[in-house]
Scaffold this motif. Structure first.
Motif, PDB file in Angstrom:
ATOM      1  N   GLU A 112      -9.019   6.983  -4.329  1.00  6.50           N
ATOM      2  CA  GLU A 112      -9.268   8.209  -4.679  1.00  6.50           C
ATOM      3  C   GLU A 112      -8.147   9.229  -3.950  1.00  6.50           C
ATOM      4  O   GLU A 112      -7.941  10.269  -4.354  1.00  6.50           O
ATOM      5  CB  GLU A 112     -10.689   8.696  -4.467  1.00  6.50           C
ATOM      6  N   ALA A 113      -7.991   8.963  -2.566  1.00  5.07           N
ATOM      7  CA  ALA A 113      -7.033   9.716  -1.841  1.00  5.07           C
ATOM      8  C   ALA A 113      -5.663   9.524  -1.701  1.00  5.07           C
ATOM      9  O   ALA A 113      -4.707  10.125  -1.172  1.00  5.07           O
ATOM     10  CB  ALA A 113      -7.642   9.810  -0.574  1.00  5.07           C
ATOM     11  N   GLN A 139      -9.794  19.592  -5.248  1.00 11.33           N
ATOM     12  CA  GLN A 139      -8.672  19.345  -4.397  1.00 11.33           C
ATOM     13  C   GLN A 139      -8.440  20.588  -3.501  1.00 11.33           C
ATOM     14  O   GLN A 139      -7.782  20.269  -2.356  1.00 11.33           O
ATOM     15  CB  GLN A 139      -7.433  19.344  -5.366  1.00 11.33           C
ATOM     16  N   PHE A 142     -11.159  17.468  -1.265  1.00 11.93           N
ATOM     17  CA  PHE A 142     -10.281  16.360  -0.994  1.00 11.93           C
ATOM     18  C   PHE A 142      -8.767  16.860  -1.185  1.00 11.93           C
ATOM     19  O   PHE A 142      -8.247  16.569  -2.566  1.00 11.93           O
ATOM     20  CB  PHE A 142     -10.842  15.299  -1.827  1.00 11.93           C
ATOM     21  N   GLY A 167      -6.190  14.520  -3.478  1.00  8.86           N
ATOM     22  CA  GLY A 167      -6.743  13.492  -4.254  1.00  8.86           C
ATOM     23  C   GLY A 167      -6.872  13.375  -5.791  1.00  8.86           C
ATOM     24  O   GLY A 167      -6.637  14.568  -6.344  1.00  8.86           O
TER      25      GLY A 167
END
Length: 424
Positions: free
Chosen positions: A279-280, A326, A330, A333
């Motif tokens: 996911e990253a 985002q 994250f 991501g």
């Protein structure tokens, strides 16, 4: 062992962002955008089993007071933010305290289940015109990837220790629903890890590569089987605590943990495992990621991933959209879709799917337990330096994620591949 926090935490580094939500947008354009946002929300409330309350006591929507209620404390600020910044504004307005909810996960679950109600198809077609330009953080070059990972995972080990269980595992558990004490989070995390190691064929003597160390529980459990584990991470905080935990568990001689990007790896392994790290990776680098996995796994070996997925059409739209997650949670991501992963592996690698197992319901429960514990630790989090704005941000993040799995919008799979195919 007590996880230590650093003096320069990411919450201190990111506190400058709070200035962006201190004041809502103003001016005639914002006022018009706000009125449009208010009309769209009223339209949605009429069609969903939720309630909307205003400061003057006005209530819209269903009459049942037990249904999820959204209380707007500062309507002008709330609608101005949403009108100007869309879903980013929706999240920022919660951070600012413009609105609250009697049952945040249930409210967000209704919203996640009804995207077409919230944003009519005619307006969805205009989405490309309103997309916020992606910042540099969205391009996951090796240097930027390290910064993005640090922005989340180096917040401080002490923060995560407040709401995670004793295994310090930050991914979906796998619960045994036949046990009367269900759900036990630590047992669920161990069961999740054991199932993934089984899928990868990890046993005594196996050479195992783990991409994304976390705080070391998977590496420790693999080493306890007699495997030799090479684990990589981009988080300094995670590496240090994972090394301590491996030493305490008596397996440090079989666990090697280093700061390293997956693109810099060499060697061949019997098993390559990775839990909720794809996911990253970033949309542009998904082919590189799977080609690297193919290069690193031995013939006859297995690649076992745990991966969160979203619907393919939403993924295609999201890859060009800068989101609240985002921006604040994250950076860089993006969740893949099942179709994207299958397409990339079949076009660009010899990796082929041999097993898929969904933990969707388990992740909703995992997130519920994390969120409840996070809220219970409010005073302790404040002592660590995580202020009210940060805590509202993380409460929304955990509830938002829980809603994604409860609504069926998100899924998560333990996904096993074998290098058995030919490239097309």
């Amino acid at each position: 062992m007590t996880p230590e926090t650093t003096g320069d935490t990411a919450t201190q580094r990111s506190s400058s962002r709070w200035g962006q939500i201190a004041k809502a947008p103003r001016g005639p354009v914002s006022a018009v955008q706000g009125r449009i946002a208010a009309a769209l929300l009223r339209r949605a409330v009429r069609q969903l089993p939720i309630r909307l309350e205003y400061p003057d006591g006005t209530t819209l929507g269903a009459a049942d007071p037990t249904l999820p209620t959204m209380t707007v404390h500062r309507p002008d600020a709330f609608f101005a933010r949403v009108g100007r910044y869309g879903l980013i504004g929706f999240g920022e307005s919660y951070m600012a305290g413009d609105w609250t909810s009697s049952d945040l996960p249930a409210l967000l679950t209704e919203f996640a289940s009804s995207v077409d109600v919230l944003i009519p198809p005619a307006l969805q077609r205009l989405r490309p015109l309103a997309v916020v330009r992606h910042p540099r953080s969205m391009h996951n070059s090796p240097a930027q990837s390290r910064r993005n990972i640090a922005d989340h995972y180096d917040l401080s080990n002490a923060l995560f220790a407040e709401f995670l269980d004793e295994t310090m595992t930050y991914s979906s558990a796998l619960f045994d629903t036949t046990r009367p004490e269900w759900p036990d989070l630590a047992d669920g995390q161990r069961a999740k890890i054991d199932r993934l190691l089984d899928a990868a064929g990890v046993h005594a003597g196996s050479r195992v590569l783990e991409i994304g160390t976390g705080w070391g529980e998977l590496a420790i459990r693999a080493a306890a089987r007699g495997a030799h584990v090479h684990s990589i991470t981009l988080s300094t905080e995670q590496r240090e605590l994972a090394r301590q935990r491996a030493h305490t568990a008596g397996v440090a001689d079989r666990v090697h943990i280093e700061l390293r990007d997956y693109r810099d790896l060499d060697g061949r392994y019997d098993a390559v495992v990775s839990v909720e790290m794809i996911e990253a990776v970033g949309y542009q680098f998904w082919p590189t990621f799977f080609q690297t996995l193919e290069k690193l796994v031995l013939p006859g070996g297995r690649v076992a991933l745990q991966a969160i997925t979203m619907p393919h059409d939403r993924m295609l739209a999201s890859r060009n959209t800068y989101t609240w997650i985002q921006k604040y949670i994250f950076p860089g991501g993006l969740l893949p879709s099942v179709e994207a992963i299958v397409g990339i592996t079949e076009r660009s690698t010899r990796l082929r799917t041999v097993d898929m197992f969904s933990l969707q319901r388990d992740y909703a429960e995992t997130l519920r337990l994390w969120r409840e514990r996070f809220l219970q630790r409010s005073a302790a989090l404040a002592e660590l330096g995580f202020d009210d704005t940060f805590q509202r941000m993380w409460e929304l993040y955990l509830a938002y994620s829980e809603a994604g799995f409860r609504s069926g919008y998100l899924d998560v799979y333990q996904w096993t591949f074998a290098p058995t195919g030919g490239r097309t």
